[in-house]
Design a protein around this motif. Structure first.
Motif, PDB file in Angstrom:
ATOM      1  N   ALA A  81       0.814  -1.219   0.000  1.00 38.50           N
ATOM      2  CA  ALA A  81       0.000   0.000   0.000  1.00 38.50           C
ATOM      3  C   ALA A  81       0.846   1.268   0.000  1.00 38.50           C
ATOM      4  CB  ALA A  81      -0.992   0.017   1.171  1.00 38.50           C
ATOM      5  N   SER A  82       2.098   1.187  -0.427  1.00 36.59           N
ATOM      6  CA  SER A  82       2.927   2.396  -0.500  1.00 36.59           C
ATOM      7  C   SER A  82       2.405   3.358  -1.561  1.00 36.59           C
ATOM      8  CB  SER A  82       4.396   2.033  -0.769  1.00 36.59           C
ATOM      9  OG  SER A  82       4.511   1.179  -1.893  1.00 36.59           O
ATOM     10  N   ILE A  83       1.650   2.856  -2.536  1.00 37.11           N
ATOM     11  CA  ILE A  83       1.060   3.715  -3.561  1.00 37.11           C
ATOM     12  C   ILE A  83       0.034   4.677  -2.959  1.00 37.11           C
ATOM     13  CG2 ILE A  83      -0.817   2.115  -4.140  1.00 37.11           C
ATOM     14  CD1 ILE A  83       1.122   4.367  -6.585  1.00 37.11           C
ATOM     15  N   LEU A  84      -0.497   4.356  -1.787  1.00 32.73           N
ATOM     16  CA  LEU A  84      -1.536   5.182  -1.164  1.00 32.73           C
ATOM     17  C   LEU A  84      -0.979   6.329  -0.334  1.00 32.73           C
ATOM     18  CD1 LEU A  84      -3.895   2.325   0.114  1.00 32.73           C
ATOM     19  CD2 LEU A  84      -3.995   3.520  -2.075  1.00 32.73           C
ATOM     20  N   GLN A  92       8.873  13.347  -2.646  1.00 31.51           N
ATOM     21  CA  GLN A  92       7.728  12.907  -3.432  1.00 31.51           C
ATOM     22  C   GLN A  92       7.452  11.427  -3.197  1.00 31.51           C
ATOM     23  OE1 GLN A  92       8.614  14.078  -7.546  1.00 31.51           O
ATOM     24  NE2 GLN A  92       7.093  15.702  -7.325  1.00 31.51           N
ATOM     25  N   ALA A  93       6.166  11.090  -3.111  1.00 26.59           N
ATOM     26  CA  ALA A  93       5.740   9.706  -2.933  1.00 26.59           C
ATOM     27  C   ALA A  93       5.509   9.050  -4.290  1.00 26.59           C
ATOM     28  CB  ALA A  93       4.461   9.682  -2.103  1.00 26.59           C
ATOM     29  N   GLU A  94       5.239   7.744  -4.270  1.00 30.45           N
ATOM     30  CA  GLU A  94       5.008   6.998  -5.515  1.00 30.45           C
ATOM     31  C   GLU A  94       3.900   7.626  -6.351  1.00 30.45           C
ATOM     32  OE1 GLU A  94       4.398   2.786  -4.815  1.00 30.45           O
ATOM     33  OE2 GLU A  94       5.967   2.791  -3.297  1.00 30.45           O
ATOM     34  N   LYS A  95       2.829   8.067  -5.708  1.00 29.07           N
ATOM     35  CA  LYS A  95       1.704   8.622  -6.464  1.00 29.07           C
ATOM     36  C   LYS A  95       2.054   9.922  -7.179  1.00 29.07           C
ATOM     37  CE  LYS A  95      -1.212   9.007  -3.003  1.00 29.07           C
ATOM     38  NZ  LYS A  95      -2.331   9.418  -2.101  1.00 29.07           N
ATOM     39  N   ASP A  96       3.214  10.533  -6.833  1.00 25.13           N
ATOM     40  CA  ASP A  96       3.653  11.767  -7.479  1.00 25.13           C
ATOM     41  C   ASP A  96       4.514  11.516  -8.715  1.00 25.13           C
ATOM     42  OD1 ASP A  96       2.492  13.453  -5.448  1.00 25.13           O
ATOM     43  OD2 ASP A  96       4.134  12.817  -4.135  1.00 25.13           O
ATOM     44  N   LEU A 101       0.454   9.630 -12.008  1.00 29.59           N
ATOM     45  CA  LEU A 101      -0.327  10.857 -11.877  1.00 29.59           C
ATOM     46  C   LEU A 101      -1.775  10.676 -12.326  1.00 29.59           C
ATOM     47  CD1 LEU A 101       2.238  13.578 -13.049  1.00 29.59           C
ATOM     48  CD2 LEU A 101       1.556  12.993 -10.706  1.00 29.59           C
ATOM     49  N   SER A 102      -2.014   9.705 -13.187  1.00 26.89           N
ATOM     50  CA  SER A 102      -3.378   9.478 -13.688  1.00 26.89           C
ATOM     51  C   SER A 102      -4.136   8.429 -12.877  1.00 26.89           C
ATOM     52  CB  SER A 102      -3.340   9.065 -15.162  1.00 26.89           C
ATOM     53  OG  SER A 102      -2.564   7.887 -15.334  1.00 26.89           O
ATOM     54  N   ARG A 157       5.924   1.776   5.369  1.00 27.07           N
ATOM     55  CA  ARG A 157       6.001   3.124   5.935  1.00 27.07           C
ATOM     56  C   ARG A 157       6.651   4.118   4.978  1.00 27.07           C
ATOM     57  NH1 ARG A 157       7.769  -0.303  10.247  1.00 27.07           N
ATOM     58  NH2 ARG A 157       6.311  -0.337  12.015  1.00 27.07           N
ATOM     59  N   ILE A 158       7.185   3.605   3.868  1.00 30.78           N
ATOM     60  CA  ILE A 158       7.967   4.445   2.957  1.00 30.78           C
ATOM     61  C   ILE A 158       7.361   4.402   1.557  1.00 30.78           C
ATOM     62  CG2 ILE A 158      10.232   4.777   1.885  1.00 30.78           C
ATOM     63  CD1 ILE A 158      11.465   3.453   4.359  1.00 30.78           C
ATOM     64  N   SER A 159       7.309   5.552   0.896  1.00 29.49           N
ATOM     65  CA  SER A 159       6.850   5.644  -0.480  1.00 29.49           C
ATOM     66  C   SER A 159       7.715   6.662  -1.205  1.00 29.49           C
ATOM     67  CB  SER A 159       5.378   6.064  -0.526  1.00 29.49           C
ATOM     68  OG  SER A 159       4.901   6.087  -1.855  1.00 29.49           O
ATOM     69  N   LEU A 160       8.443   6.222  -2.223  1.00 30.12           N
ATOM     70  CA  LEU A 160       9.398   7.084  -2.913  1.00 30.12           C
ATOM     71  C   LEU A 160       9.124   7.112  -4.416  1.00 30.12           C
ATOM     72  CD1 LEU A 160      12.647   5.848  -1.118  1.00 30.12           C
ATOM     73  CD2 LEU A 160      11.401   7.967  -0.655  1.00 30.12           C
TER      74      LEU A 160
END
Length: 330
Positions: A81-84, A92-96, A101-102, A157-160
């Motif tokens: 769930a790091s994408i969330l 910046q997190a994965e979703k960035d 972005l879409s 806990r990490i999203s990069l």
């Protein structure tokens, strides 16, 4: 009669054997399993299914959105769930990252998490919620669950954003790159072709394939592997340069129906992405595409590959955490 020394050795061996059996049992108990929340939160899977069931009729694109989100989560740092997660400070997190972005549907996951937290606080992971929601959304039109989702994942806990490009298969990838990325995640050639079948539902923005129409080799040319008639159709939809808001069905005439039609589309050289066309550039993968185009077992085989994907680098046991909110680490 066994000698005293031999008896001592036997006792030591038996003790070690018992220890390893117990340890193996503990490892299995900490891993993924069906009905993981049967005792701790028996309502969890029902809540997911009910919310998804209430959302899909008014948002028929939701199955494709959540399935894509599930893919993008698992291929980058595992199904954690790091994408969330939202960005933290200036990181910046994965979703960035550009490929994400879409993505959409985050609000649905938030709603599910909120309702589950009300009845079972600090119990059900966001990673499990995402896996269950994607399965239930795709399954909704069938009135049955299309694949098994063993649960017990814990949240990262990490999203990069920096981890995305080097791990996530790209619509611009050739066959060699695709297979390498899948193999890194312990997925094989068969899984590559089957999981590509997810492109049977959903839409894509023109920017992900417009180079095939207008500037394939950097000389203002068109991808020769793309059906010319289909290419002209796409040019009428997608301007040059591409309008970021314009979308096209990934599987023409079948973008809301989860079926094997994608493979017919690929064989007709109408696969939207370079990664779709790439499946025909390898003899083995092309053979699998042809088989799936006539097979009646696509969904069952897709289910097997989804179950494999759902176990990529999962956090279980005491690793990771159970987030209170899916957008933030505790």
């Amino acid at each position: 009669m066994m000698a005293k020394k031999d008896c001592s050795i036997f006792v030591i061996f038996a003790s070690l054997l018992a220890f390893w059996i117990a340890a193996a049992g503990a490892c299995n108990a900490e891993g993924l399993k069906m009905k993981f929340y049967k005792e701790s939160c028996p309502q969890a899977e029902k809540i997911v299914k009910e919310i998804i069931g209430s959302r899909v009729p008014s948002n028929p694109a939701l199955p494709a959105k959540l399935l894509r989100m599930n893919y993008h989560d698992c291929f980058v740092m595992g199904c954690d769930a790091s994408i969330l997660l939202d960005a933290v400070n200036n990181t910046q997190a994965e979703k960035d990252a550009l490929p994400n972005l879409s993505l959409s549907g985050f609000d649905v996951i938030d709603d599910i998490k909120t309702q589950i937290e009300q009845v079972c606080p600090n119990t059900v992971s966001c990673a499990d919620i995402l896996a269950l929601a994607a399965r239930d959304a795709v399954s909704f039109p069938f009135n049955r669950r299309l694949w098994k989702v063993p649960t017990g994942r814990r949240d990262g806990r990490i999203s990069l954003a920096s981890e995305v490009t080097k791990n996530l298969p790209s619509p611009f990838s050739n066959f060699t790159t695709l297979l390498e990325l899948f193999n890194k995640k312990d997925l094989n050639l068969n899984d590559l072709v089957l999981l590509s079948g997810a492109h049977t539902i959903g839409l894509s923005h023109c920017g992900t394939f417009s180079r095939r129409l207008y500037n394939f080799t950097g000389k203002g040319d068109q991808d020769p592997s793309l059906d010319p008639t289909y290419a002209e159709f796409l040019k009428k939809k997608c301007s040059n340069p591409a309008n970021p808001a314009t979308t096209v069905e990934m599987d023409p005439q079948s973008a809301l129906s989860f079926d094997k039609n994608y493979y017919q589309t690929v064989l007709e050289n109408k696969g939207l992405f370079q990664s779709d066309a790439a499946l025909l550039t390898n003899r083995q993968s092309a053979k699998i595409v042809r088989h799936l185009q006539i097979s009646t077992s696509f969904i069952a085989k897709f289910a097997n590959s989804m179950e494999k994907m759902g176990s990529i680098e999962v956090l279980t046991g005491n690793t990771g955490e159970i987030r209170k909110q899916c957008r933030f680490a505790n």
